[in-house]
Design a protein around this motif. Structure first.
Motif, PDB file in Angstrom:
ATOM      1  N   LYS A 229       0.824  -1.218   0.000  1.00  0.00           N
ATOM      2  CA  LYS A 229       0.000   0.000   0.000  1.00  0.00           C
ATOM      3  C   LYS A 229       0.855   1.265   0.000  1.00  0.00           C
ATOM      4  N   VAL A 230       1.962   1.182   0.739  1.00  0.00           N
ATOM      5  CA  VAL A 230       2.873   2.322   0.834  1.00  0.00           C
ATOM      6  C   VAL A 230       3.417   2.664  -0.549  1.00  0.00           C
ATOM      7  N   LEU A 231       3.764   1.628  -1.294  1.00  0.00           N
ATOM      8  CA  LEU A 231       4.349   1.851  -2.622  1.00  0.00           C
ATOM      9  C   LEU A 231       3.286   2.371  -3.602  1.00  0.00           C
ATOM     10  N   VAL A 232       2.067   1.864  -3.438  1.00  0.00           N
ATOM     11  CA  VAL A 232       0.972   2.344  -4.295  1.00  0.00           C
ATOM     12  C   VAL A 232       0.798   3.848  -4.077  1.00  0.00           C
ATOM     13  N   LYS A 233       0.818   4.251  -2.794  1.00  0.00           N
ATOM     14  CA  LYS A 233       0.630   5.674  -2.466  1.00  0.00           C
ATOM     15  C   LYS A 233       1.816   6.500  -2.965  1.00  0.00           C
ATOM     16  N   LEU A 234       3.018   5.969  -2.803  1.00  0.00           N
ATOM     17  CA  LEU A 234       4.193   6.716  -3.272  1.00  0.00           C
ATOM     18  C   LEU A 234       4.144   6.898  -4.786  1.00  0.00           C
ATOM     19  N   ARG A 235       3.688   5.841  -5.470  1.00  0.00           N
ATOM     20  CA  ARG A 235       3.574   5.923  -6.938  1.00  0.00           C
ATOM     21  C   ARG A 235       2.598   7.048  -7.324  1.00  0.00           C
ATOM     22  N   GLU A 236       1.491   7.069  -6.599  1.00  0.00           N
ATOM     23  CA  GLU A 236       0.457   8.089  -6.872  1.00  0.00           C
ATOM     24  C   GLU A 236       1.035   9.495  -6.658  1.00  0.00           C
ATOM     25  N   LEU A 237       1.738   9.675  -5.526  1.00  0.00           N
ATOM     26  CA  LEU A 237       2.300  10.998  -5.215  1.00  0.00           C
ATOM     27  C   LEU A 237       3.397  11.375  -6.205  1.00  0.00           C
ATOM     28  N   ALA A 238       4.214  10.386  -6.585  1.00  0.00           N
ATOM     29  CA  ALA A 238       5.309  10.660  -7.519  1.00  0.00           C
ATOM     30  C   ALA A 238       4.741  11.076  -8.875  1.00  0.00           C
ATOM     31  N   THR A 239       3.734  10.351  -9.328  1.00  0.00           N
ATOM     32  CA  THR A 239       3.144  10.669 -10.628  1.00  0.00           C
ATOM     33  C   THR A 239       2.485  12.053 -10.585  1.00  0.00           C
ATOM     34  N   TYR A 240       1.772  12.320  -9.506  1.00  0.00           N
ATOM     35  CA  TYR A 240       1.038  13.578  -9.371  1.00  0.00           C
ATOM     36  C   TYR A 240       1.971  14.781  -9.391  1.00  0.00           C
ATOM     37  N   THR A 241       3.159  14.610  -8.800  1.00  0.00           N
ATOM     38  CA  THR A 241       4.086  15.754  -8.677  1.00  0.00           C
ATOM     39  C   THR A 241       5.233  15.689  -9.687  1.00  0.00           C
ATOM     40  N   GLY A 242       5.206  14.707 -10.561  1.00  0.00           N
ATOM     41  CA  GLY A 242       6.274  14.584 -11.564  1.00  0.00           C
ATOM     42  C   GLY A 242       7.630  14.272 -10.937  1.00  0.00           C
ATOM     43  N   THR A 243       7.613  13.546  -9.828  1.00  0.00           N
ATOM     44  CA  THR A 243       8.858  13.164  -9.134  1.00  0.00           C
ATOM     45  C   THR A 243       9.204  11.735  -9.538  1.00  0.00           C
TER      46      THR A 243
END
Ligand SMILES: Cc1ncc(COP(=O)(O)O)c(C=O)c1O
Length: 443
Positions: A229-243
């Motif tokens: 779940k942590v990685l799913v959330k990190l993926r979402e945040l990374a994609t959202y912020t272009g990181t």
């Protein structure tokens, strides 16, 4: 030959307190899960020599691959040249990742492969049209990414790197997600990744170059397990912020968790993937950084200032590549099945071990080929230095078992090919040793 003290050797033995007396084993040969010392003692290498010997020592298929390669090409610099062993291995690696990446960049060890991922991330934003430069990374407290300056820099601050903290380039560190002892008292099924709330705030306020994380298991710094779940959330945040999301699979890659890579187990694809360790079955050093098409495309230019100027002398060594190719073939043929079988056995052992040890241990856990637990001992300021680790390691030597506890965290990561008899011996040694600590008069 046995040296009672590391100061007596010509070689500077690593991760060793030089003036602390320590019996160094003089290892003369190795086979399967065993290493033999100069006194003829046969030891079980229960952590696969720092997690590298995934098929045990000197597997005949790997030896044959090496011998065959020696007949034609040993090494040639990989600038201005290409060779079949590198190409075969790169193709096999890209296939293993289900074509989520487009290029393989070779180096010789995990730390270098991490450095490469950091440099690629920073330069990516410079090469990307209309993008502002980004160079800061989001990192986690219990992470370990290696001992070179850059890799150290994105690792959690601890005893290993504190002395060099003045050299740190800017990073923002967050507590490592820990689903074994969630600070919010949540279970993964019912959590909303509260552990990432501060990171979410930070990443939305500022441009970061990347998030660097060991997926699913923080290895060297405590064998902490956490949920996908942590990685799913990190993926979402990374994609959202272009990181860029960077997964360090130096430990978890090559089948350690039962899938070729942890990213496949988690179902979360990173933007850069780093792995090493088991890549050559542990025989020769080799590491790689995997790059997807969208990043690679920003380096495709006639402009020399857009090119990635990074190389190591031994990059893409043909012998190492031929071993890597054979190791991946073996992983596909039987390695992954073996890890899954090993996981089942470790879970059975874990259950009976927990029963026998009662509340003297905690967090007994198994994932893929990893079994770990904590001995209930007060946590030390610098946990790696917790003397209990060395005490347990030394006591296990009586049973000819090679382990390297991480402070009070004790773990095994045997070769996928370990025999039932050796597994039995490891657990017998652990039980007898630890029960002996509890009731010295009885054991
Ligand atoms: C997750 C992780 N990353 C990077 C490294 C560094 O690899 P190397 O020791 O090959 O430089 C390690 C080494 O243990 C590791 O576990």
């Amino acid at each position: 030959m046995r040296n009672e003290n590391p100061v007596n050797t010509y070689t500077w033995v690593p991760l060793t307190i030089q003036d602390e007396s320590e019996t160094l084993l003089n290892i003369v040969s190795a086979e399967k899960e065993f290493v033999t010392d100069s006194d003829g003692n046969v030891w079980i290498d229960a952590i696969s020599s720092w997690w590298t010997m995934i098929f045990g020592h000197r597997h005949p298929r790997l030896l044959l691959a090496l011998q065959n390669q020696l007949q034609s090409l040993d090494h040639v610099m990989l600038a201005g040249n290409i060779h079949e062993p590198a190409e075969n291995l790169s193709k096999a690696i890209l296939d293993l990742t289900e074509s989520n990446f487009a290029k393989v960049f070779y180096s010789d060890n995990g730390s270098n492969a991490i450095e490469i991922s950091l440099k690629l991330a920073i330069q990516y934003y410079q090469n990307l049209p209309n993008s502002k430069p980004r160079s800061e990374f989001l990192v986690f407290s219990n992470s370990y990414h290696g001992d070179s300056i850059g890799a150290m820099n994105v690792s959690g601050q601890n005893y290993f790197n504190r002395i060099f903290s003045e050299l740190r380039f800017p990073t923002k560190e967050f507590p490592a997600p820990n689903c074994m002892n969630c600070p919010w008292g949540k279970k993964p099924d019912h959590c909303s990744t509260e552990c990432l709330s501060d990171l979410e705030l930070a990443i939305k306020q500022k441009d970061f170059a990347g998030i660097v994380i060991e997926p699913l298991v923080f290895g060297a710094n405590g064998m902490l397990f956490y949920d996908k779940k942590v990685l799913v959330k990190l993926r979402e945040l990374a994609t959202y912020t272009g990181t860029l999301l960077i997964f360090d699979e130096v430990f978890t890659g090559m089948g350690k968790l039962g899938e070729p890579f942890a990213f496949q187990k988690a179902g979360v694809v990173p933007d850069l993937l780093v792995f090493a360790k088991g890549l050559t079955g542990g025989i020769l050093p080799l590491a790689c950084t995997l790059v997807p098409k969208f990043i690679y495309e920003t380096f495709r230019s006639k402009d020399p200032y857009k090119a990635f100027f990074h190389a190591h002398t031994m990059t893409g060594n043909a012998l190492a590549c031929s071993l890597g190719y054979e190791a991946i073939t073996m992983l596909n043929e039987f390695g992954l099945t073996q890890v899954k079988e090993l996981e089942k056995k470790l879970k059975q052992y874990a259950e009976s071990f927990q029963k026998k040890m009662g509340n003297s241990i905690e967090n007994v856990r198994v994932m893929g080929g990893i079994f770990a637990f904590e001995w209930k001992e007060p946590v030390a300021n610098d946990e790696y230095l917790n003397p209990i680790g060395k005490q347990i390691r030394n006591s296990l030597r009586k049973f000819l078992i090679l382990l390297r506890p991480l402070g009070r965290t004790i773990y095994i990561t045997p070769p996928y090919t370990i025999s039932d008899a050796s597994l039995e011996k490891i657990f017998f040694a652990l039980e007898t040793t630890l029960l002996g600590f509890l009731e010295p008069e009885k054991y």
